[in-house]
Design a protein around this motif. Structure first.
Motif, PDB file in Angstrom:
ATOM      1  N   LEU B 144      -7.424  -9.194  -4.390  1.00  0.00           N
ATOM      2  CA  LEU B 144      -6.342  -8.391  -3.841  1.00  0.00           C
ATOM      3  C   LEU B 144      -5.739  -9.172  -2.678  1.00  0.00           C
ATOM      4  O   LEU B 144      -6.429  -9.479  -1.714  1.00  0.00           O
ATOM      5  N   HIS B 145      -4.465  -9.505  -2.792  1.00  0.00           N
ATOM      6  CA  HIS B 145      -3.775 -10.195  -1.701  1.00  0.00           C
ATOM      7  C   HIS B 145      -2.913  -9.184  -0.990  1.00  0.00           C
ATOM      8  O   HIS B 145      -2.176  -8.446  -1.634  1.00  0.00           O
ATOM      9  N   THR B 146      -2.992  -9.152   0.327  1.00  0.00           N
ATOM     10  CA  THR B 146      -2.273  -8.100   1.044  1.00  0.00           C
ATOM     11  C   THR B 146      -1.413  -8.687   2.141  1.00  0.00           C
ATOM     12  O   THR B 146      -1.673  -9.771   2.662  1.00  0.00           O
ATOM     13  N   ALA B 147      -0.383  -7.931   2.494  1.00  0.00           N
ATOM     14  CA  ALA B 147       0.447  -8.283   3.647  1.00  0.00           C
ATOM     15  C   ALA B 147       0.749  -6.983   4.366  1.00  0.00           C
ATOM     16  O   ALA B 147       1.162  -6.017   3.738  1.00  0.00           O
ATOM     17  N   ASN B 148       0.558  -6.978   5.671  1.00  0.00           N
ATOM     18  CA  ASN B 148       0.812  -5.770   6.428  1.00  0.00           C
ATOM     19  C   ASN B 148       1.581  -6.093   7.701  1.00  0.00           C
ATOM     20  O   ASN B 148       1.149  -6.918   8.502  1.00  0.00           O
ATOM     21  N   LEU B 149       2.716  -5.439   7.858  1.00  0.00           N
ATOM     22  CA  LEU B 149       3.499  -5.613   9.077  1.00  0.00           C
ATOM     23  C   LEU B 149       3.697  -4.233   9.670  1.00  0.00           C
ATOM     24  O   LEU B 149       4.376  -3.385   9.092  1.00  0.00           O
ATOM     25  N   GLY B 150       3.069  -3.952  10.816  1.00  0.00           N
ATOM     26  CA  GLY B 150       3.283  -2.672  11.466  1.00  0.00           C
ATOM     27  C   GLY B 150       2.059  -1.778  11.359  1.00  0.00           C
ATOM     28  O   GLY B 150       0.924  -2.246  11.195  1.00  0.00           O
ATOM     29  N   ASP B 151       2.302  -0.460  11.445  1.00  0.00           N
ATOM     30  CA  ASP B 151       1.174   0.464  11.498  1.00  0.00           C
ATOM     31  C   ASP B 151       0.909   1.225  10.209  1.00  0.00           C
ATOM     32  O   ASP B 151       0.129   2.168  10.202  1.00  0.00           O
ATOM     33  N   SER B 152       1.570   0.840   9.125  1.00  0.00           N
ATOM     34  CA  SER B 152       1.107   1.346   7.832  1.00  0.00           C
ATOM     35  C   SER B 152      -0.134   0.544   7.475  1.00  0.00           C
ATOM     36  O   SER B 152      -0.524  -0.331   8.240  1.00  0.00           O
ATOM     37  N   GLY B 153      -0.753   0.851   6.356  1.00  0.00           N
ATOM     38  CA  GLY B 153      -1.937   0.052   6.042  1.00  0.00           C
ATOM     39  C   GLY B 153      -2.546   0.430   4.728  1.00  0.00           C
ATOM     40  O   GLY B 153      -2.002   1.237   3.962  1.00  0.00           O
ATOM     41  N   PHE B 154      -3.702  -0.164   4.452  1.00  0.00           N
ATOM     42  CA  PHE B 154      -4.388   0.102   3.206  1.00  0.00           C
ATOM     43  C   PHE B 154      -5.888   0.211   3.456  1.00  0.00           C
ATOM     44  O   PHE B 154      -6.415  -0.281   4.462  1.00  0.00           O
ATOM     45  N   LEU B 155      -6.566   0.870   2.502  1.00  0.00           N
ATOM     46  CA  LEU B 155      -8.026   0.971   2.513  1.00  0.00           C
ATOM     47  C   LEU B 155      -8.537   0.552   1.154  1.00  0.00           C
ATOM     48  O   LEU B 155      -7.904   0.871   0.150  1.00  0.00           O
ATOM     49  N   VAL B 156      -9.671  -0.109   1.121  1.00  0.00           N
ATOM     50  CA  VAL B 156     -10.337  -0.359  -0.157  1.00  0.00           C
ATOM     51  C   VAL B 156     -11.660   0.402  -0.114  1.00  0.00           C
ATOM     52  O   VAL B 156     -12.467   0.187   0.791  1.00  0.00           O
ATOM     53  N   VAL B 157     -11.829   1.321  -1.066  1.00  0.00           N
ATOM     54  CA  VAL B 157     -13.006   2.186  -1.072  1.00  0.00           C
ATOM     55  C   VAL B 157     -13.868   1.845  -2.266  1.00  0.00           C
ATOM     56  O   VAL B 157     -13.386   1.807  -3.399  1.00  0.00           O
ATOM     57  N   ARG B 158     -15.143   1.601  -2.004  1.00  0.00           N
ATOM     58  CA  ARG B 158     -16.079   1.259  -3.078  1.00  0.00           C
ATOM     59  C   ARG B 158     -17.334   2.063  -2.887  1.00  0.00           C
ATOM     60  O   ARG B 158     -17.924   2.055  -1.802  1.00  0.00           O
ATOM     61  N   GLY B 159     -17.713   2.768  -3.931  1.00  0.00           N
ATOM     62  CA  GLY B 159     -18.943   3.557  -3.855  1.00  0.00           C
ATOM     63  C   GLY B 159     -18.913   4.570  -2.736  1.00  0.00           C
ATOM     64  O   GLY B 159     -19.902   4.800  -2.050  1.00  0.00           O
ATOM     65  N   GLY B 160     -17.764   5.181  -2.484  1.00  0.00           N
ATOM     66  CA  GLY B 160     -17.697   6.220  -1.473  1.00  0.00           C
ATOM     67  C   GLY B 160     -17.631   5.704  -0.051  1.00  0.00           C
ATOM     68  O   GLY B 160     -17.700   6.482   0.898  1.00  0.00           O
ATOM     69  N   GLU B 161     -17.484   4.399   0.119  1.00  0.00           N
ATOM     70  CA  GLU B 161     -17.407   3.857   1.473  1.00  0.00           C
ATOM     71  C   GLU B 161     -16.229   2.915   1.600  1.00  0.00           C
ATOM     72  O   GLU B 161     -15.863   2.239   0.653  1.00  0.00           O
ATOM     73  N   VAL B 162     -15.708   2.876   2.827  1.00  0.00           N
ATOM     74  CA  VAL B 162     -14.588   1.958   3.055  1.00  0.00           C
ATOM     75  C   VAL B 162     -15.142   0.550   3.207  1.00  0.00           C
ATOM     76  O   VAL B 162     -15.927   0.288   4.121  1.00  0.00           O
ATOM     77  N   VAL B 163     -14.748  -0.341   2.328  1.00  0.00           N
ATOM     78  CA  VAL B 163     -15.250  -1.715   2.432  1.00  0.00           C
ATOM     79  C   VAL B 163     -14.232  -2.643   3.097  1.00  0.00           C
ATOM     80  O   VAL B 163     -14.577  -3.723   3.561  1.00  0.00           O
ATOM     81  N   HIS B 164     -12.998  -2.194   3.110  1.00  0.00           N
ATOM     82  CA  HIS B 164     -11.991  -3.029   3.774  1.00  0.00           C
ATOM     83  C   HIS B 164     -10.848  -2.162   4.246  1.00  0.00           C
ATOM     84  O   HIS B 164     -10.447  -1.234   3.569  1.00  0.00           O
ATOM     85  N   ARG B 165     -10.349  -2.463   5.439  1.00  0.00           N
ATOM     86  CA  ARG B 165      -9.179  -1.747   5.915  1.00  0.00           C
ATOM     87  C   ARG B 165      -8.260  -2.718   6.640  1.00  0.00           C
ATOM     88  O   ARG B 165      -8.688  -3.765   7.112  1.00  0.00           O
ATOM     89  N   SER B 166      -6.991  -2.331   6.746  1.00  0.00           N
ATOM     90  CA  SER B 166      -6.031  -3.218   7.405  1.00  0.00           C
ATOM     91  C   SER B 166      -6.009  -2.930   8.898  1.00  0.00           C
ATOM     92  O   SER B 166      -6.452  -1.885   9.359  1.00  0.00           O
ATOM     93  N   ASP B 167      -5.480  -3.885   9.666  1.00  0.00           N
ATOM     94  CA  ASP B 167      -5.331  -3.692  11.111  1.00  0.00           C
ATOM     95  C   ASP B 167      -3.915  -3.268  11.430  1.00  0.00           C
ATOM     96  O   ASP B 167      -2.968  -3.722  10.810  1.00  0.00           O
ATOM     97  N   GLU B 168      -3.812  -2.423  12.453  1.00  0.00           N
ATOM     98  CA  GLU B 168      -2.478  -2.010  12.895  1.00  0.00           C
ATOM     99  C   GLU B 168      -1.864  -3.100  13.740  1.00  0.00           C
ATOM    100  O   GLU B 168      -2.553  -3.753  14.518  1.00  0.00           O
ATOM    101  N   GLN B 169      -0.539  -3.238  13.604  1.00  0.00           N
ATOM    102  CA  GLN B 169       0.162  -4.198  14.465  1.00  0.00           C
ATOM    103  C   GLN B 169       1.136  -3.406  15.324  1.00  0.00           C
ATOM    104  O   GLN B 169       2.071  -2.795  14.805  1.00  0.00           O
ATOM    105  N   GLN B 170       0.917  -3.420  16.621  1.00  0.00           N
ATOM    106  CA  GLN B 170       1.799  -2.661  17.506  1.00  0.00           C
ATOM    107  C   GLN B 170       2.215  -3.514  18.686  1.00  0.00           C
ATOM    108  O   GLN B 170       1.431  -4.283  19.205  1.00  0.00           O
ATOM    109  N   HIS B 171       3.451  -3.329  19.129  1.00  0.00           N
ATOM    110  CA  HIS B 171       3.872  -3.958  20.377  1.00  0.00           C
ATOM    111  C   HIS B 171       3.407  -3.098  21.532  1.00  0.00           C
ATOM    112  O   HIS B 171       2.848  -3.581  22.495  1.00  0.00           O
TER     113      HIS B 171
END
Lengths: 612, 238
Positions: B144-171
């Motif tokens: 999974l290749h991701t790009a995140n600009l700003g405070d939206s984001g994504f989560l990857v959930v595996r087996g009922g747990e969050v294994v990856h999340r994006s970071d917020e970008q704020q000024h």
């Protein structure tokens, strides 16, 4: 009664037998048809319908190279807009429309003797996945339809591994440019000719001179069959329009008849008593294929038709389908004094080679003043070197859309020191070559650098233009991505004779720097100014143009939010010669304002496009 | 806050004889999207996947499946600009780029950049700004290749747990990184981040993973455990 019964039962018996033999009613019909047509019954061919897979060549486009918006890329694949109509980004749009560009003082003179059947101004070539025998072609036009004037099919398959030996282009349909009154999108399905070869390469040729605004195309569908339909009703050959009848005469270009010796005893009667010049004048109204045909009639006319004075202006663009090395060779002997030569669109897919072109230039280049080579993909560096060597008197060179020409080829143009007009729209010319041309071609009056993406620093180019091109009268900097107020200042200070300036889609020009005010004040002779999609154009700029440039006749300020109706009114009042004003997508100018202005200034064509 | 829920499941195609974790077949996403604008009363039916000022897209190509969300910055409303125009057009352009194959699966920032450049090529003078979050599932490499600009984001959930999340970008507070097109008079004043400022990651994913992309409307209103509770309700077919 008994004979009757027997007769009836026999009759009935025969009917049953016949039915049993032929099966169902349907088959009876077939067998009857089979008897009528004297053919075997053929299985019905399945019709294949395809959208275009790829656009492989085109003469111009409105959008930026590599963009998805308003470019020819949109013509391939499924439609994005149809059946909606309007000015959308996801359509294919050509660079020009109407007669506005032709009517500019800078536009080159038309070639005489153009055949009336050749009306094409732009073209686009599409490839489909599978080659078929075409049965129908649908073109989805979503804005200002009516521009298509010719549809052609090619026998070569661009996807095949082996290069084809004999490439033929056949015209499937030809017609006049139309101005369709309905403003809605339409599906254009002309009645096309049957082909006897399979094709997956289709070419559309367009002429939008009658249209009010840019025409936009969404998609093209090719209907065809895999096996040739043997039609049961053979249409007589007289029914079909032979669109290629002009092209048939191309055989005369190849000089099939030069070997013939004309009989000595032919006398021409009173015709011979006419003065030589008068016969020449009469013949000067004939198109070139007609001249070639006429030459075969008798020795006198052969002499007249081969007179090089008939070939001083030669336009071979209408005959691009059949022009090849052999034709050029055959024409060579007559073209020693050619001054204006139009080879635009010719020679692609191998029909003209570098050697053939070079030989032609060596014989015919000496007196050449004007050379049109738009969309000539056979050109390479050597060809340009030959042009530079063999054409010392060349003043006009058009290399529009020669996008396969490598960058080094352009260096040779600098050797043509008498050059007055240079068009390198959509080529890969680089900064170094361009700068050397500007330094050596000091007679330049008309320069088109539209969409030249390989030039890095337009401010530098502009400063050299301002310093060296003192005689410049028209400058096309359409989509010159990074020109700033410094470049504009250099141009307007140096080129005081400038009448036409196209700065469309140059986003780095900011009105707040005062560059447009300076432009207006320094160019009193300005006739055409395009500031298309410059979002910073404001009322002050329009008012300065109004007061300082009274001879303006074409103005385009598409897409600015900052111009008010009052400023436009002033422009229209002061510029009495104004005839084109494009205010599309200007948020303060709504259709009510446009109506009011059009009513008060009826000589001005005010354009307001819409997306709906 | 506006919220968009967009979750994908990884399902292998045409299973014939059982499935191993290291399946060499192409992965694909099973997708759904949903959202609510702030103002229920308005009931404006926006075209396509536009919810309030937010927009999203789902696009498929031979080489990749792509999801994206964009959160239109509401402050433009005070200046007479409809914030949903920018985010909606940005997402629709991304969708078109993916459908036409004009992208590289390993470079989602490239899709954002190309889409932003296309917005500038529009005759219509677009104004506005938005955040953007794009996830690209590379079918063959299972990444999974991701790009995140700003405070939206994504989560990857595996087996009922969050294994990856994006970071917020704020000024600074309530001012996330954003792509924007400003009117010429406000060029220097309006915040405008370059698409290159987007955070970019590549994650390995497995069959059965759930990928959730959303604007801050979801993440600011629902804590993680509630999101996971809802996602548990999804049956994962393997």
């Amino acid at each position: 009664m008994y004979p009757m019964l027997t007769f009836l039962s026999m009759f009935y018996y025969f009917c049953l037998r016949r039915r049993a033999r032929s099966g169902t009613r349907g088959e009876i019909m077939n067998s009857r048809r089979a008897i009528e047509s004297n053919n075997r019954i053929l299985p019905l061919s399945v019709e294949v319908v395809q959208y275009a897979k790829e656009v492989v060549d085109f003469s111009s486009q409105y959008g930026s190279e590599n963009s998805l918006s308003y470019t020819m890329w949109n013509l391939s694949g499924l439609p994005n807009v149809y059946p909606s109509s309007g000015d959308f980004t996801q359509t294919a749009v050509f660079r020009t429309y109407g007669r506005w560009w032709e009517s500019c003082p800078s536009s080159p003179l038309r070639f005489r003797r153009a055949p009336r059947s050749f009306r094409s101004q732009e073209y686009v070539e599409l490839v489909f996945e599978e080659a078929v025998y075409p049965t129908a072609i649908d073109v989805l036009e979503t804005y200002h339809p009516g521009a298509i004037v010719r549809i052609l099919a090619c026998s070569a398959n661009p996807y095949s591994q082996t290069p084809p030996s004999d490439i033929r282009w056949e015209t499937l349909w030809a017609g006049d440019p139309a101005k369709v009154n309905i403003s809605q999108a339409r599906q254009f399905t002309p009645c096309i000719k049957q082909l006897n070869f399979m094709t997956n390469l289709i070419r559309l040729e367009l002429n939008s001179s009658l249209l009010d605004y840019y025409t936009e195309l969404d998609a093209v569908l090719l209907h065809g069959v895999r096996e040739r339909l043997r039609s049961l009703h053979k249409p007589s050959m007289l029914d079909l329009d032979d669109y290629d009848k002009d092209d048939h005469s191309l055989e005369f270009f190849t000089g099939r008849f030069t070997g013939m010796t004309l009989p000595e005893y032919t006398k021409n009667g009173y015709f011979e008593t006419l003065p030589y010049e008068l016969i020449q004048l009469i013949l000067s109204h004939l198109t070139v294929p007609d001249l070639c045909q006429l030459a075969q009639t008798c020795k006198l006319l052969h002499q007249h038709c081969y007179d090089p004075l008939q070939y001083v202006q030669l336009s071979l663009q209408p005959y691009w389908t059949g022009l090849d090395d052999t034709s050029l060779e055959h024409l060579q002997s007559r073209c020693a004094h050619v001054q204006c030569l139009n080879l635009s669109w010719t020679g692609n897919r191998g029909s003209i080679s570098m050697q053939g072109f070079s030989r032609f230039m060596q014989v015919c280049g000496f007196e050449l003043v004007r050379l049109e080579l738009a969309c000539c993909h056979f050109l390479n560096e050597t060809c340009l070197e030959v042009i530079a060597q063999m054409c010392p008197n060349l003043q006009e060179l058009n290399l529009s859309s020669c996008d396969k020409l490598n960058t080094r080829a352009f260096c040779h143009i600098a050797k043509i020191s008498g050059l007055r007009r240079l068009v390198v729209y959509r080529t890969k010319i680089e900064q170094t070559a361009l700068l050397s041309i500007l330094n050596f071609c000091l007679e330049l009056q008309h320069l088109s650098l539209g969409s030249c993406v390989m030039v890095d620093d337009y401010d530098l180019v502009a400063s050299v233009i301002g310093a060296k091109c003192k005689k410049l009268r028209s400058l096309d900097l359409w989509r010159c991505k990074n020109i700033t107020e410094n470049g504009i200042a250099a141009i307007v200070s140096g080129c005081r004779l400038l009448e036409e300036l196209d700065l469309g889609w140059c986003p780095t020009l900011q009105s707040s720097t005062g560059c447009f005010i300076k432009l207006a004040r320094k160019l009193p002779n300005l006739r055409k100014i395009f500031l298309t999609a410059n979002r910073s154009v404001c009322d002050t700029d329009i008012e300065e143009l109004a007061t300082n440039c009274p001879h303006l006749f074409h103005v385009d300020i598409l897409g600015t939010r900052m111009v008010s109706p009052g400023a436009l009114r002033k422009l229209l009042q002061f510029c009495k010669e104004l005839c084109l004003l494009d205010v599309s997508f200007c948020s303060q100018i709504d259709s009510r304002v446009v109506q009011e202005l059009s009513a008060n200034f009826p000589n001005v064509s005010i354009k307001k496009s819409y997306t709906q | 806050m506006f919220s968009i829920l967009s979750y994908g499941r990884l399902v292998a195609r045409a299973v014939l004889g059982g499935l191993s974790q290291t399946d060499s077949r192409d992965y694909s996403l099973v997708t759904a999207s949903c959202g609510f604008g702030k103002d229920f009363r308005k009931g404006i039916l926006k075209k396509g996947m536009c919810y309030g000022d937010d927009a999203c897209f789902i696009a498929r190509h031979r080489s990749a499946d792509v999801l994206g969300v964009a959160d239109g910055v509401g402050g433009w409303r005070d200046y007479g600009v409809d914030p949903s125009q920018f985010s909606g057009t940005l997402m629709r352009t991304c969708e078109r780029l993916v459908r036409e194959g004009r992208f590289v699966p390993t470079n989602p920032v490239g899709i954002l950049t190309a889409s932003y450049c296309e917005l500038l090529q529009n005759k219509v003078p677009l104004l506005g700004s938005s955040t953007a979050c794009l996830v690209v599932l590379d079918r063959s490499s299972h990444q999974l290749h991701t790009a995140n600009l700003g405070d939206s984001g994504f989560l990857v959930v595996r087996g009922g747990e969050v294994v990856h999340r994006s970071d917020e970008q704020q000024h600074y507070f309530n001012t996330p990184f954003q792509l924007s097109i400003a009117p010429p008079e406000a060029e220097g004043v309006v915040l405008s981040d370059s698409p290159d400022a987007a955070d970019s990651t590549s994650i390995d994913v497995q069959l059965g993973d759930i990928i959730l992309t959303a604007t801050d409307g979801l993440f600011d209103n629902m804590p993680d455990y509630m999101i996971l509770q809802e996602l548990k309700k999804l049956k994962v077919f393997l």
